[in-house]
Design a protein around this motif. Structure first.
Motif, PDB file in Angstrom:
ATOM      1  N   MET A  81      32.645  47.889  33.115  1.00  0.00           N
ATOM      2  CA  MET A  81      31.745  48.918  33.569  1.00  0.00           C
ATOM      3  C   MET A  81      31.792  50.311  32.666  1.00  0.00           C
ATOM      4  N   ALA A  82      30.734  51.015  32.863  1.00  0.00           N
ATOM      5  CA  ALA A  82      30.755  52.319  32.097  1.00  0.00           C
ATOM      6  C   ALA A  82      30.388  53.350  32.888  1.00  0.00           C
ATOM      7  N   ASP A  83      31.026  54.361  32.615  1.00  0.00           N
ATOM      8  CA  ASP A  83      30.804  55.568  33.429  1.00  0.00           C
ATOM      9  C   ASP A  83      30.455  56.883  32.595  1.00  0.00           C
ATOM     10  N   LEU A  84      29.628  57.826  33.096  1.00  0.00           N
ATOM     11  CA  LEU A  84      29.147  58.933  32.434  1.00  0.00           C
ATOM     12  C   LEU A  84      29.956  60.149  32.921  1.00  0.00           C
ATOM     13  N   LEU A  85      31.092  60.558  31.705  1.00  0.00           N
ATOM     14  CA  LEU A  85      31.797  61.483  32.426  1.00  0.00           C
ATOM     15  C   LEU A  85      31.279  62.944  31.740  1.00  0.00           C
ATOM     16  N   PRO A  86      30.498  63.889  32.415  1.00  0.00           N
ATOM     17  CA  PRO A  86      29.999  65.309  32.090  1.00  0.00           C
ATOM     18  C   PRO A  86      31.038  66.067  31.548  1.00  0.00           C
ATOM     19  N   LEU A  87      30.960  66.550  30.283  1.00  0.00           N
ATOM     20  CA  LEU A  87      31.730  67.310  29.722  1.00  0.00           C
ATOM     21  C   LEU A  87      31.327  69.054  29.464  1.00  0.00           C
ATOM     22  N   THR A  88      30.026  69.037  29.171  1.00  0.00           N
ATOM     23  CA  THR A  88      29.173  70.425  29.034  1.00  0.00           C
ATOM     24  C   THR A  88      27.825  70.104  29.436  1.00  0.00           C
ATOM     25  N   PRO A  89      26.952  71.238  29.878  1.00  0.00           N
ATOM     26  CA  PRO A  89      25.690  70.999  30.448  1.00  0.00           C
ATOM     27  C   PRO A  89      24.862  70.033  29.814  1.00  0.00           C
ATOM     28  N   HIS A  90      24.958  69.507  28.484  1.00  0.00           N
ATOM     29  CA  HIS A  90      24.319  68.609  27.914  1.00  0.00           C
ATOM     30  C   HIS A  90      25.089  67.549  27.342  1.00  0.00           C
ATOM     31  N   VAL A  91      26.299  67.397  27.470  1.00  0.00           N
ATOM     32  CA  VAL A  91      26.898  66.330  26.574  1.00  0.00           C
ATOM     33  C   VAL A  91      28.066  65.655  27.864  1.00  0.00           C
ATOM     34  N   ALA A  92      27.968  64.490  27.491  1.00  0.00           N
ATOM     35  CA  ALA A  92      28.869  63.665  28.410  1.00  0.00           C
ATOM     36  C   ALA A  92      29.807  62.396  27.540  1.00  0.00           C
ATOM     37  N   ALA A  93      30.794  62.018  28.031  1.00  0.00           N
ATOM     38  CA  ALA A  93      31.479  61.038  27.419  1.00  0.00           C
ATOM     39  C   ALA A  93      31.119  59.858  28.231  1.00  0.00           C
ATOM     40  N   LEU A  94      31.025  58.655  27.288  1.00  0.00           N
ATOM     41  CA  LEU A  94      30.502  57.350  27.888  1.00  0.00           C
ATOM     42  C   LEU A  94      31.847  56.646  27.938  1.00  0.00           C
ATOM     43  N   SER A  95      32.349  56.319  29.188  1.00  0.00           N
ATOM     44  CA  SER A  95      33.860  55.815  29.228  1.00  0.00           C
ATOM     45  C   SER A  95      33.564  54.133  29.436  1.00  0.00           C
ATOM     46  N   ILE A  96      33.948  53.541  28.325  1.00  0.00           N
ATOM     47  CA  ILE A  96      34.041  52.103  28.243  1.00  0.00           C
ATOM     48  C   ILE A  96      35.199  51.659  27.607  1.00  0.00           C
ATOM     49  N   MET A  97      36.168  50.910  28.200  1.00  0.00           N
ATOM     50  CA  MET A  97      37.142  50.418  27.624  1.00  0.00           C
ATOM     51  C   MET A  97      36.828  49.482  26.207  1.00  0.00           C
ATOM     52  N   ASN A  98      37.536  49.946  25.304  1.00  0.00           N
ATOM     53  CA  ASN A  98      37.187  49.033  24.001  1.00  0.00           C
ATOM     54  C   ASN A  98      38.510  49.049  23.160  1.00  0.00           C
TER      55      ASN A  98
ATOM     56  N   ASP B  56      33.103  76.181  21.430  1.00  0.00           N
ATOM     57  CA  ASP B  56      34.079  76.397  22.567  1.00  0.00           C
ATOM     58  C   ASP B  56      34.799  75.264  22.761  1.00  0.00           C
ATOM     59  N   HIS B  57      34.192  74.108  22.438  1.00  0.00           N
ATOM     60  CA  HIS B  57      34.464  72.742  22.708  1.00  0.00           C
ATOM     61  C   HIS B  57      34.474  71.646  21.358  1.00  0.00           C
ATOM     62  N   LEU B  58      35.437  70.844  21.260  1.00  0.00           N
ATOM     63  CA  LEU B  58      35.745  70.107  20.329  1.00  0.00           C
ATOM     64  C   LEU B  58      35.880  68.567  20.934  1.00  0.00           C
TER      65      LEU B  58
ATOM     66  N   HIS C 242      38.357  60.188  18.394  1.00  0.00           N
ATOM     67  CA  HIS C 242      39.432  59.584  19.314  1.00  0.00           C
ATOM     68  C   HIS C 242      40.394  60.597  19.980  1.00  0.00           C
ATOM     69  N   GLY C 243      40.961  60.135  21.066  1.00  0.00           N
ATOM     70  CA  GLY C 243      41.689  61.345  21.589  1.00  0.00           C
ATOM     71  C   GLY C 243      41.058  62.057  22.611  1.00  0.00           C
ATOM     72  N   PRO C 244      41.765  62.880  23.609  1.00  0.00           N
ATOM     73  CA  PRO C 244      40.977  63.518  24.603  1.00  0.00           C
ATOM     74  C   PRO C 244      40.097  64.514  24.106  1.00  0.00           C
ATOM     75  N   PRO C 245      39.057  64.891  24.763  1.00  0.00           N
ATOM     76  CA  PRO C 245      38.251  66.082  24.512  1.00  0.00           C
ATOM     77  C   PRO C 245      39.134  67.328  24.579  1.00  0.00           C
ATOM     78  N   LEU C 246      38.699  68.434  23.536  1.00  0.00           N
ATOM     79  CA  LEU C 246      39.378  69.850  23.926  1.00  0.00           C
ATOM     80  C   LEU C 246      38.369  70.614  24.357  1.00  0.00           C
ATOM     81  N   ILE C 247      38.362  70.930  25.628  1.00  0.00           N
ATOM     82  CA  ILE C 247      37.350  71.733  26.260  1.00  0.00           C
ATOM     83  C   ILE C 247      37.856  72.952  26.795  1.00  0.00           C
ATOM     84  N   GLY C 248      37.089  74.012  26.059  1.00  0.00           N
ATOM     85  CA  GLY C 248      37.329  75.513  26.223  1.00  0.00           C
ATOM     86  C   GLY C 248      38.713  75.750  25.152  1.00  0.00           C
ATOM     87  N   GLY C 249      38.178  76.925  24.385  1.00  0.00           N
ATOM     88  CA  GLY C 249      39.034  77.355  23.460  1.00  0.00           C
ATOM     89  C   GLY C 249      39.151  76.698  22.206  1.00  0.00           C
ATOM     90  N   ALA C 250      38.322  75.968  22.163  1.00  0.00           N
ATOM     91  CA  ALA C 250      38.430  75.074  20.762  1.00  0.00           C
ATOM     92  C   ALA C 250      37.997  75.889  19.547  1.00  0.00           C
TER      93      ALA C 250
END
Length: 230
Positions: free
Chosen positions: A1-18, A204-206, A210-218
């Protein structure tokens, strides 16, 4: 399964186990099309194509930060399945279009991956690649050359959302920013020196490879990190 996880208005992470725990991102433009950033290792392609077929994403292009199989292994499957163009820095293109063997980390990790490559094709070749050049915007993304991790490594700046997709040039462990381990980079000294290209960015965001997104204060956090590693 793949899920779209919104991060900012135009950018999302695509969650796929790999297996490589690589991050995959989608960047929507104002017309509803999507740029796929780093499709991940071999095996993620069918999940990405399923999203495209269902209309959850409408791929217009694929952009790579770099040519390591952990981020580019699924490229051929996605390109064949959609017909969209793929963009990568000219310096990394030979490792993806069949002119050179796949680009692997050095040391023990690279040896293990090379052994796996005798069983499965880590990076099936893509014979037509578009050049990704620093400063030449592709979709809504502006490439910034940060070579060293691979010869042509790029970070990608989304100015409107103030997002830096940093690939493996700068990683995040949930608390602090860090560099890729030396054995994972082609030229660690060059990778460190090239980070100067990231100074002064209005972000603002990085979003790392690999690793979790840095949302805010980047922005301030990145500047402090760059001062430490300079």
């Amino acid at each position: 399964m793949a899920d779209l996880l919104p991060l900012t208005p135009h950018v999302a992470a695509l969650s796929i186990m790999n297996a490589t725990r690589s991050n995959i991102y989608v960047v929507r433009d104002d017309e509803g099309g999507v740029t796929l950033v780093d499709p991940g290792p071999v095996g993620t392609g069918p999940f990405i194509l399923a999203l495209d077929r269902r209309g959850e994403v409408r791929l217009r292009r694929v952009v790579l930060t770099h040519a390591h199989p952990a981020h580019a292994g699924a490229l051929a499957r996605v390109v064949r399945g959609t017909g969209v163009p793929a963009f990568v820095a000219a310096e990394d293109a030979p490792y993806l279009d069949g002119r050179a063997d796949p680009l692997l980390p050095r040391g023990r990790r690279g040896q293990l991956i090379a052994a796996l490559g005798k069983v499965i094709e880590l990076c099936p070749p893509v014979y037509k690649l578009e050049a990704l050049a620093p400063g030449q915007t592709v979709g809504a993304l502006t490439p910034i050359a940060v070579p060293g991790h691979t010869p042509g490594h790029m970070c990608l700046l989304h100015r409107e959302d103030k997002v830096l997709l940093s690939g493996d040039a700068v990683l995040h462990d949930g608390e602090k920013l860090h560099l890729s381990p030396d054995q994972m980079s082609e030229d660690p000294a060059r990778a460190r020196a090239a980070l100067g290209a990231l100074r002064g960015l209005d972000i603002d965001h990085l979003l790392p490879g690999h690793g979790p997104p840095l949302i805010g204060g980047a922005g301030p956090k990145l500047e402090r990190f760059l001062a430490e590693v300079a």
